[in-house]
Write an enzyme that holds these catalytic residues in place. Structure first.
Site, PDB file in Angstrom:
ATOM      1  N   CYS A 274      12.743  -2.003  -7.315  1.00 32.01           N
ATOM      2  CA  CYS A 274      13.794  -1.260  -8.036  1.00 32.01           C
ATOM      3  C   CYS A 274      14.800  -2.145  -8.780  1.00 32.01           C
ATOM      4  O   CYS A 274      14.921  -2.032  -9.993  1.00 32.01           O
ATOM      5  CB  CYS A 274      14.522  -0.347  -7.073  1.00 32.01           C
TER       6      CYS A 274
HETATM    7  P1  NAD Z   1       4.877   3.633  -5.350  1.00 31.60           P
HETATM    8  O1  NAD Z   1       4.136   2.713  -6.234  1.00 31.60           O
HETATM    9  O2  NAD Z   1       5.045   3.312  -3.903  1.00 31.60           O
HETATM   10  O3  NAD Z   1       4.210   5.079  -5.426  1.00 31.60           O
HETATM   11  C1  NAD Z   1       3.793   5.688  -6.616  1.00 31.60           C
HETATM   12  C2  NAD Z   1       2.575   6.540  -6.292  1.00 31.60           C
HETATM   13  O4  NAD Z   1       2.233   7.315  -7.452  1.00 31.60           O
HETATM   14  C3  NAD Z   1       1.329   5.727  -5.962  1.00 31.60           C
HETATM   15  O5  NAD Z   1       0.792   6.153  -4.711  1.00 31.60           O
HETATM   16  C4  NAD Z   1       0.368   6.033  -7.101  1.00 31.60           C
HETATM   17  O6  NAD Z   1      -0.994   6.022  -6.708  1.00 31.60           O
HETATM   18  C5  NAD Z   1       0.826   7.415  -7.495  1.00 31.60           C
HETATM   19  N1  NAD Z   1       0.402   7.840  -8.830  1.00 31.60           N
HETATM   20  C6  NAD Z   1       0.328   7.104  -9.971  1.00 31.60           C
HETATM   21  N2  NAD Z   1      -0.114   7.884 -10.980  1.00 31.60           N
HETATM   22  C7  NAD Z   1      -0.299   9.123 -10.470  1.00 31.60           C
HETATM   23  C8  NAD Z   1      -0.724  10.361 -11.032  1.00 31.60           C
HETATM   24  N3  NAD Z   1      -1.065  10.477 -12.316  1.00 31.60           N
HETATM   25  N4  NAD Z   1      -0.820  11.437 -10.223  1.00 31.60           N
HETATM   26  C9  NAD Z   1      -0.514  11.345  -8.906  1.00 31.60           C
HETATM   27  N5  NAD Z   1      -0.091  10.211  -8.332  1.00 31.60           N
HETATM   28  C10 NAD Z   1       0.015   9.114  -9.091  1.00 31.60           C
HETATM   29  O7  NAD Z   1       6.295   3.842  -6.035  1.00 31.60           O
HETATM   30  P2  NAD Z   1       7.712   4.133  -5.311  1.00 31.60           P
HETATM   31  O8  NAD Z   1       8.265   2.880  -4.763  1.00 31.60           O
HETATM   32  O9  NAD Z   1       7.569   5.311  -4.446  1.00 31.60           O
HETATM   33  O10 NAD Z   1       8.599   4.489  -6.593  1.00 31.60           O
HETATM   34  C11 NAD Z   1       8.409   5.684  -7.309  1.00 31.60           C
HETATM   35  C12 NAD Z   1       9.590   5.883  -8.232  1.00 31.60           C
HETATM   36  O11 NAD Z   1      10.790   6.046  -7.464  1.00 31.60           O
HETATM   37  C13 NAD Z   1       9.865   4.710  -9.167  1.00 31.60           C
HETATM   38  O12 NAD Z   1      10.341   5.193 -10.387  1.00 31.60           O
HETATM   39  C14 NAD Z   1      10.959   3.944  -8.451  1.00 31.60           C
HETATM   40  O13 NAD Z   1      11.760   3.202  -9.316  1.00 31.60           O
HETATM   41  C15 NAD Z   1      11.749   5.071  -7.834  1.00 31.60           C
HETATM   42  N6  NAD Z   1      12.499   4.687  -6.640  1.00 31.60           N
HETATM   43  C16 NAD Z   1      11.935   3.873  -5.720  1.00 31.60           C
HETATM   44  C17 NAD Z   1      12.653   3.534  -4.585  1.00 31.60           C
HETATM   45  C18 NAD Z   1      12.062   2.613  -3.559  1.00 31.60           C
HETATM   46  O14 NAD Z   1      12.808   2.116  -2.723  1.00 31.60           O
HETATM   47  N7  NAD Z   1      10.775   2.344  -3.582  1.00 31.60           N
HETATM   48  C19 NAD Z   1      13.944   4.052  -4.371  1.00 31.60           C
HETATM   49  C20 NAD Z   1      14.464   4.915  -5.327  1.00 31.60           C
HETATM   50  C21 NAD Z   1      13.741   5.226  -6.453  1.00 31.60           C
END
Ligand code: NAD
Length: 429
Positions: A274
């Site tokens: 992030c």
């Molecule tokens: P991540 O990579 O852990 O998870 C994303 C998931 O989306 C993956 O499992 C992937 O396979 C799936 N995906 C991709 N394309 C897809 C599709 N077309 N259909 C269905 N699933 C699909 O990501 P994350 O860490 O959970 O982050 C997700 C969002 O949240 C980002 O924008 C991030 O900036 C934001 N965010 C993350 C955090 C954190 O601490 N990780 C905190 C706040 C916000």
């Protein structure tokens, strides 16, 4: 007005079952809602269906066990599941492109897939962007894409909102359940009310703003936190030269109510999926608009150099060619298995470039790190990692690295302030 399940609670689809999606989905179950989590990764969905959490977060496995068995939660590869739900959260990744701008390709594909199903849905549906996106993406990218690919009218048939997530990896479940605030940026009142209903049991402030403002609140929060870290790291580097312990300085400045204590731990810099990407994303957006943001660039510059101080400090004690260096900590922070943008990556790369042999350990992050560095040695325990090494670098503040007896008289360069040993060098103290 709402299509709700028999219990009066909502039926929710989560698209993207990662750190945010899976935690959000299971926590909504905990609040009484019914949830389906969709992902494109077959292995991930299979693991969840078999009852195995595909990522490590405290309390997550227990929530998965509970809500799989009470039938409130399931995982699927099939977007048609959306048809049986009232509201969909987009939680796919939004990584950085090479130029720092946000790569919206996952969001685009997910939104198109969702819209194709919504074209067949009878009745109202709400789509919520929970992924972190740069300001105006919900209004100018997601909403028009949903309208054009579904053929539905916005906001009459599909309501759209941004509802950024502020959870931290390592304490994600607890953060989701006990947030400081909820930010809802809805395009219209009906949509806003529906999103608000999901959070009605929370006692924290609920801020209702425009989607663009909601997106900016999320990105600006991460810029603020990253800035504090780079600020204290820079102060820490000066402190070290002056023989001052920056941790005492942090305590002293943190007692000022205007400043506060949080996020003043000097160390080897910030990582994770992030902070780096969100600062880069806002920087790139500002650049595109012709604004030259000096501060955000400096925050990133400090953070790139900071982990390499570990190597500089190490080289003041020994030449690295042919030496075995123990690297303790690969996850970007403790209590997670996530190694994305971990500061250990730059450190390991630099050690290898200088001819050192790397032996690494992390209680949770070794599997993920081994995908980036398959050819370094991985130790089963911290003790095994340190044994016969010429020096030790501590890169993540896992509690088990704070045992002084682990190190004996070995040279320890501590990037996180977790221990004090006989032969010791702190990164900023
Ligand atoms: P991540 O990579 O852990 O998870 C994303 C998931 O989306 C993956 O499992 C992937 O396979 C799936 N995906 C991709 N394309 C897809 C599709 N077309 N259909 C269905 N699933 C699909 O990501 P994350 O860490 O959970 O982050 C997700 C969002 O949240 C980002 O924008 C991030 O900036 C934001 N965010 C993350 C955090 C954190 O601490 N990780 C905190 C706040 C916000």
């Amino acid at each position: 007005m709402l299509e709700c399940s028999g219990t009066g609670n909502m039926r929710i689809t989560i698209i993207g079952t990662g750190y945010v999606g899976l935690v959000t989905g299971l926590c909504f179950c905990e609040l009484g809602h019914e949830v389906v989590c969709i992902d494109v990764l077959r292995e991930k969905v299979k693991a969840i269906q078999a009852g195995r959490a595909p990522l490590y977060e405290e309390g997550l496995q227990e929530l998965l066990d509970k809500h799989l068995s009470n039938g409130r939660f399931h995982a699927s590869l099939d977007y048609d599941e959306v048809l049986r739900t009232d509201i969909t959260f987009l939680c796919v990744g939004t990584p950085s492109r090479a130029d720092g701008s946000m790569d919206l390709s996952y969001l685009e594909i997910a939104t198109r897939s969702l819209a194709e199903v919504l074209a067949r849905k009878k009745g109202y549906h709400v789509v919520v962007v929970k992924s972190t996106v740069t300001p105006s993406i919900t209004d100018k990218f997601v909403a028009p894409l949903l309208a054009s690919c579904s053929g539905k009218k916005l906001p009459k048939e599909i309501g759209v909102a941004a509802n950024p997530e502020f959870l931290r990896e390592g304490s994600a479940v607890s953060d989701f359940m006990h947030p400081d605030r909820i930010v809802i940026g809805a395009s219209d009142a009906r949509t806003g009310n529906m999103v608000k209903m999901l959070y009605q049991s929370f006692k924290c402030p609920i801020l209702e703003v425009s989607p663009t403002t909601a997106e900016m609140i999320k990105m600006a929060s991460n810029v603020a936190l990253a800035t504090r870290i780079s600020m204290i790291n820079e102060i820490g580097n000066v402190c070290k030269e002056l023989n001052i312990d920056v941790r005492q300085v942090a305590e002293g400045i943190g007692l000022d109510e205007r400043i506060g204590k949080a996020f003043l731990n000097a160390g080897a810099g910030f990582g994770g999926s992030c902070f780096p990407k969100d600062v880069k994303g806002l920087l790139a957006l500002a650049d595109q608009m012709g604004i030259k943001p000096l501060l955000m660039k400096a925050v990133l510059d400090v953070n790139e150099i900071q982990p390499l101080r570990m190597i500089d400090l190490l080289e003041e004690h020994l030449g690295l060619d042919g030496k075995t260096i123990a690297v303790l900590g690969l996850a970007f922070k403790p209590d997670t298995d996530d190694v994305r943008e971990s500061r250990s990556i730059a450190v390991v790369r630099s050690l290898l470039n200088k001819g050192a042999k790397v032996r690494a350990h992390d209680p949770k992050g070794m599997e993920n790190f081994s995908k980036l560095f398959p050819n370094i040695e991985y130790a089963k325990s911290a003790k095994e990692c340190v044994k016969n090494a010429h020096a030790v670098l501590i890169m993540t503040a896992w509690p088990e690295y704070s045992e002084e007896k682990l190190y004996g008289a070995k040279l320890v360069i501590d990037g996180r302030g977790v221990v004090k040993t006989k032969n010791y060098e702190g990164i900023c103290w």
